[in-house]
Structures are given as C-alpha cells and as structure tokens.
Design a protein around this motif. Structure first.
Motif, PDB file in Angstrom:
ATOM      1  N   ASP A 233       0.912  -1.163   0.086  1.00  0.00           N
ATOM      2  CA  ASP A 233      -0.172   0.067  -0.069  1.00  0.00           C
ATOM      3  C   ASP A 233       1.031   1.172  -0.194  1.00  0.00           C
ATOM      4  O   ASP A 233       2.107   1.032   0.148  1.00  0.00           O
ATOM      5  N   GLU A 234       0.277   2.329  -0.382  1.00  0.00           N
ATOM      6  CA  GLU A 234       1.146   3.453  -0.423  1.00  0.00           C
ATOM      7  C   GLU A 234       0.377   4.969  -0.104  1.00  0.00           C
ATOM      8  O   GLU A 234      -0.841   4.897   0.115  1.00  0.00           O
ATOM      9  N   CYS A 235       0.861   5.819   0.261  1.00  0.00           N
ATOM     10  CA  CYS A 235       0.184   7.038   0.756  1.00  0.00           C
ATOM     11  C   CYS A 235       1.133   8.624   0.109  1.00  0.00           C
ATOM     12  O   CYS A 235       2.340   8.126   0.021  1.00  0.00           O
ATOM     13  N   LEU A 236       0.594   9.516  -0.052  1.00  0.00           N
ATOM     14  CA  LEU A 236       1.344  10.792  -0.648  1.00  0.00           C
ATOM     15  C   LEU A 236       1.391  11.790   0.577  1.00  0.00           C
ATOM     16  O   LEU A 236       0.661  12.030   1.375  1.00  0.00           O
ATOM     17  N   LEU A 237       2.539  12.411   0.534  1.00  0.00           N
ATOM     18  CA  LEU A 237       2.729  13.619   1.602  1.00  0.00           C
ATOM     19  C   LEU A 237       3.050  14.935   0.804  1.00  0.00           C
ATOM     20  O   LEU A 237       4.210  14.670   0.203  1.00  0.00           O
ATOM     21  N   ARG A 238       2.435  15.871   1.252  1.00  0.00           N
ATOM     22  CA  ARG A 238       3.090  17.180   0.417  1.00  0.00           C
ATOM     23  C   ARG A 238       3.607  18.217   1.577  1.00  0.00           C
ATOM     24  O   ARG A 238       3.149  18.299   2.676  1.00  0.00           O
ATOM     25  N   LEU A 239       4.756  18.413   1.240  1.00  0.00           N
ATOM     26  CA  LEU A 239       5.817  19.183   2.426  1.00  0.00           C
ATOM     27  C   LEU A 239       5.819  20.594   1.869  1.00  0.00           C
ATOM     28  O   LEU A 239       6.225  20.710   0.770  1.00  0.00           O
ATOM     29  N   ASP A 240       5.517  21.378   2.823  1.00  0.00           N
ATOM     30  CA  ASP A 240       5.691  23.002   2.201  1.00  0.00           C
ATOM     31  C   ASP A 240       6.313  23.526   3.514  1.00  0.00           C
ATOM     32  O   ASP A 240       5.926  23.723   4.649  1.00  0.00           O
ATOM     33  N   VAL A 241       7.818  23.968   3.389  1.00  0.00           N
ATOM     34  CA  VAL A 241       8.707  24.556   4.284  1.00  0.00           C
ATOM     35  C   VAL A 241       8.423  25.866   4.054  1.00  0.00           C
ATOM     36  O   VAL A 241       8.941  26.669   2.916  1.00  0.00           O
TER      37      VAL A 241
END
Length: 374
Positions: free
Chosen positions: A230-238
C-alpha cells in the motif's frame, strides 16, 4: 556356484524384507504437498492439498479427517471437516462453519483437498489431513499463516514545517502484519531526493534537521509485506517562521473580546427576564379603589349659605367686622362647617313689639349667588 555360494543364505534372508517393503509401497499413501508452509492475506481463500492413492489390499471403509492444531498449545485440536460412510460433515468447528469445503464433492476419488474462504486471523495453525482405509493409514501436515496486508497507510508531518526547524515525516500502516518494508520516493521521479535523507529512505520515519525551502515537494511512501502493499502521498511545504508573539497577542485579544461579548449577552438576558417578571407581577396586582375627592363647589356654597343665614340675625354694628372675618377664611376641600344654629325667626314677632323692644330698622345688603355682598 563358487562366487554365489557364500551369498546364497544372505539372499534368502533379504527376500522377505524386500517383499515387505514392496507391499508397503502398494498400501495407501498421501502425495507430499508442494509446500509445507503457506502464507495468505486476511480475507483471501486458500487451497490445502491432500491427494492420496490406494492399494488393492486397502479394502476397509474410507475415512478422511481434517484437524486444526492451534498455535496456543493449551487449546485442544479442532475437527473442521470429516468424510465417513459416503457423507460429508463440515459443521464441527463453529469458527469455520460455512467457510471450509472439500475441493472434490466425492473425496473417495483420491482427492481429499479442502478450500478455506474468507481467511481470518483465527485460522492460523497447523492443518493435518488423515486418510484411513484399512489396513492403510496415512497423514500429512501443512502450516497456514494468515497475514494482514497493508491498508489505510497514512503519511503525515510531526512538527512545524518552518525554515530552520526540525520535524519528522512519518509513514504508518497500523493494521499490517510484519515484517514491513518501507520505501520513500520523491515525485516526480526526476526530482532529486535530499541527500541528508538517503540513509532513512527505507525507514518508516525520516528525521528532518534544519529544514530549508529546497525540501518542499511531494513525497510517496510505499509499505510492503509478504502478502501485499500500500502507499500514501505527503505534501511538504517549508515556510518562513511565523510571528509567534503577534499570533499569541491576537489570540489573547480575541479571547477577551469573546468573553466580554458573552458577559454582555448574559447581562442583557438577565435584565430582560427581570423586566418581564415585573410586568407579570404588576398585571396580576389587585388595587383598592380610591374614593373620589369631595366637590369644592358644594363645600363653598354650603359654607356661604350658612353665613348668609347667620347675617339675618346680625345687627349693623357688628356686620362689618363679621363679614370681614368670615370671608377672609377660605374653606378647604375636606373642611365641613358645622351645621348653623337656627336663626331667630323675626317673622313671628310683630312690628309694634319690635319697636317697643328698641329695635332699629336696618337695611340688609343683597347677596349674589356665590355669597358675595352686592
């Protein structure tokens, strides 16, 4: 004969043993399964093989049993399905009732394999197939492991995503059976993965130190075990650091304003309730009637009338003083003058007698209706 002479007796002794071994191979036997250990995912179906062959010597009734030995040694073995006398009995074990079936509807054909559907974690254990047909008896074992494949995988950031801060990128699949394998990727694949993170690309947690805006982007985490992935997505905003002091001050001011507004609202509600309560009490209050005030005109007239009747008996000498004294007094509304004494009735005395008595004729001044002298 020379070479065979010494071996003759030995050969005679081995022949019965060889004949017995040949007889054993002709008895009932179960073909070995392809694997003695099977792993399946929860909810899937599994095929447990058990094929056997019979010999001409096996003439007794055919009995087939499948027994489950649970991992907990304190629990007894469970009979899950049974064939005997040409009938199938599949309701021995309630936890698997309706989920276990013979692959062949006629197990005496040489196939005693079974299928188990909708696998559960309670199905984990060792399955033993026993085939009996006198005088032959044989059995085989298969160990079944039920695993939970990764589902509901979640990616999230733990900490503040600000420049210069430290935070963590986590990937979790809480219900998956271990061991688990993790793999982090940056999307699109042409984007370069940050070099400080390379050592943690196969870990469930990536520790970010002294974050910079170059770390911003989309990341994917893939979780695997032996039965699925299974998989998941992550949006990173610094982002740049925020004004913490201003945020705190704004929060305090907003809280105070909210409390002030709430207090004002409560005060208005209480005041309105008191007014409504007072109005209800006034509406239900019973008042006594107040007697009307006495007529001022009637009192003045009665007072003047009494003085007028008294003037008839007054002589001219004291008339002036009497009138001044009496008319300077203003009767009040509540004043009730005493009843006048009956004046001396002059009409009953004859005029000659009055002259003898020394009476002097006097002219009485006329009066108006309100009692004033004309």
């Amino acid at each position: 004969m020379g070479p065979l002479g010494p071996r003759g007796p030995l050969t005679l002794l081995l022949l019965p043993l060889l004949g017995g071994l040949v007889g054993l191979t002709r008895c009932l036997r179960i073909l070995p399964p392809d694997a003695s250990r099977i792993e399946k995912a929860k909810g899937d179906s599994v095929h447990l093989p058990c094929k056997y062959t019979l010999a001409t010597e096996d003439e007794g009734p055919l009995d087939i049993e499948w027994v489950l030995s649970l991992p907990d040694n304190l629990k007894v073995d469970q009979m899950i399905i049974f064939y005997s006398g040409g009938r199938i009995f599949a309701n021995y074990y309630k936890d698997m009732s309706g989920r276990v079936h013979f692959t062949d509807s006629d197990p005496q054909s040489g196939d005693a394999s079974i299928n188990v559907t909708n696998l559960q974690l309670s199905d984990i254990g060792t399955y033993q197939c026993k085939v009996k047909k006198a005088p032959g008896v044989h059995s085989s074992k298969i160990q079944l492991s039920v695993l939970v494949k990764p589902t509901g995988t979640r990616c999230f950031v733990e900490g503040s995503q600000e420049i210069g801060r430290d935070f963590k990128m986590r990937c979790e699949s809480p219900e998956a059976s271990g061991p688990l394998e993790y793999e982090w990727q940056r999307l699109p694949s042409s984007e370069r993965f940050p070099s400080p993170w390379l050592a943690e690309m196969t870990s469930s947690v990536i520790n970010v130190k002294n974050a910079t805006q170059e770390y911003s982007g989309t990341y994917r985490c893939v979780v695997r075990n032996r039965v699925g992935s299974d998989e998941c997505l992550l949006r990173l905003d610094v982002v740049p650091p925020s004004n913490t002091a201003g945020t705190i001050a704004g929060a305090i001011i907003g809280t105070l304003l909210a409390l002030l507004l709430l207090g004002l609202l409560i005060f208005c509600c209480c005041k309105k309730r008191k007014e409504e309560k007072y109005e209800k009490e006034v509406q239900h209050d019973i008042r006594e009637d107040v007697p009307p005030p006495k007529s001022r005109t009637s009192t003045s007239r009665s007072y003047v009338g009494s003085n007028h009747s008294s003037l008839g008996s007054m002589s001219p000498s004291n008339m002036e003083g009497y009138s001044k004294a009496q008319y300077n007094q203003v009767p009040s509304e509540d004043f009730e003058p005493p009843s006048p004494k009956p004046a001396f009735q002059l009409s009953k005395v004859a005029a000659p007698n009055l002259s003898r008595m020394g009476a002097v004729p006097v002219m009485i001044p006329a009066q108006s209706k309100d009692g004033s002298i004309v």
